[in-house]
Enzyme design. Sequence first.
Site, PDB file in Angstrom:
ATOM      1  CG  HIS A 388      -0.263   0.064   2.548  1.00 14.55           C
ATOM      2  ND1 HIS A 388       0.074   1.258   3.152  1.00 14.55           N
ATOM      3  CD2 HIS A 388       0.131  -0.910   3.393  1.00 14.55           C
ATOM      4  CE1 HIS A 388       0.641   1.011   4.327  1.00 14.55           C
ATOM      5  NE2 HIS A 388       0.689  -0.293   4.484  1.00 14.55           N
ATOM      6  CB  CYS A 407       1.371  -3.890   5.432  1.00 13.25           C
ATOM      7  SG  CYS A 407      -0.132  -4.803   5.812  1.00 13.25           S
TER       8      CYS A 407
END
Length: 487
Positions: A388, A407
Amino acid sequence: MERLSSNVWTVLLWLAVTGGVLSLGSAQAHAGPPQPKPAPVAALSLRTALDTVALGSAATYTQLGLQAGPAVQQFYSQRDFTPAWTHADSAGWNHNARQALALLRCAPEYGLDPATYSWSILSALPDSLHYLAAKTATLAGYELRLTDALLRFATHLRYGRLHPLTLTPIVLTQPQTQEAVDGLRQALASPELTTAFLSCQPTSRAYCQLQQAWSATLRQHPDSLHPTTGNAADFRRVALNLERLRWDLQRPDSGDYALVNIAAYQLQLIRNGQVVQSHRIVVGKPDTPTPTLDSRITVFVTAPEWRVPYSIAVNEMLPELQNDPGFLADNNYFLLDYRGRRVNPWRVNWQRITPQTFPYTIRQTAGRHNALGNIVFYFTNQHGIYVHDTPARALFREPKRARSHGCIRIEKPLELAAFLLKREGQQAALPDIRRSIATHDRCRYDLAGGLPIRIRYYTCEAQNNHIRYYADVYCQDEAVAAAFFKP
């Protein structure tokens, strides 16, 4: 000068002597009409040495000093026990054997140790032996041990020395045994044994580049050819990463895929073995590491809301809420109950809420402030991680970027989105993406084919024929090294 172990030599000497005596007695007792020509002494010695009837397979192979006994047995059975490496009528190695020994000596160029394959013992075969019995026994012993070494070397070059999940020494399965035997037989039949033998290696871009760069480094500095001399630290690092790359043998290197190297803080887009796009990334902290995995990016979303993971909500946000319920509004979060209804955080008695009784979901609204940034790329995995954007763009200027909860935050995410859309023939959607980001309107883009993504942990790699070394941020080299270099 090192020799074969005394028990191996004794067994083979006895076999050769008794075989010779029996042949001599038989010839004296049946003098007269010509008899059929007996099998060559060397072949008879190999056949007898590998006979497992008396002791059983395990004991026979142990006594002969063979670590890949079943594979050696299969190799000689298929060639009717004809010697492959020694001359039948004189002591010493033949031409193929000398090539094979030179190859074993260069094992460090492939991240392996010649001692693993008894190179110093095998290279000590005398040039001449005076007694027929001693010559036959010694040649048979060296013959078997060289075949054993080459079969193990070929397997290690192809699959690695360790099992990737357990870090235990690899055990040859029947398919791997057959593959090693076939490869060695084909190499012997080839006009260039070394080239044919080395064809068993992985063909991936990353493996070939690292192996070739390391080989060139060692050839420039011959004194460091042995892993215990020269720059042993560099050898160990390269050896561990060549091992990791061999574990990836079954992964095709053709087509398009995204490769994340955690230790390099980098995501690369690969097309047919060539890097076509490169992104800096932020990865998980050592206590919340990014996992290694294989998956496929199948969808991305613009202007996303962030659903705060439960672990972050109870471990990091609950203490903030207990101190100040306005923490949520100040950071563009909102609270939901189990039915998805909004809850006023000021009406919750946060002092009575514990991590074990926390009943809420926390979400963050879309916008520049959102922890996921303007775009998020999803791929199936059991760890709940994804790639992301991030509002904390300054992190990409830092050399050490292990800062996330697991992440992967990516610099220039729109370039990745454009790459994905172009592959799908959807490049006309790019203006819509920018518009949805500007207006904070959530849009979802499904990818028909998707893009394979491989997340790896390589602490060195080759770029432009130079080896780059990275910090072992997760200390994963230690466990692999302990198993790989175990005496």
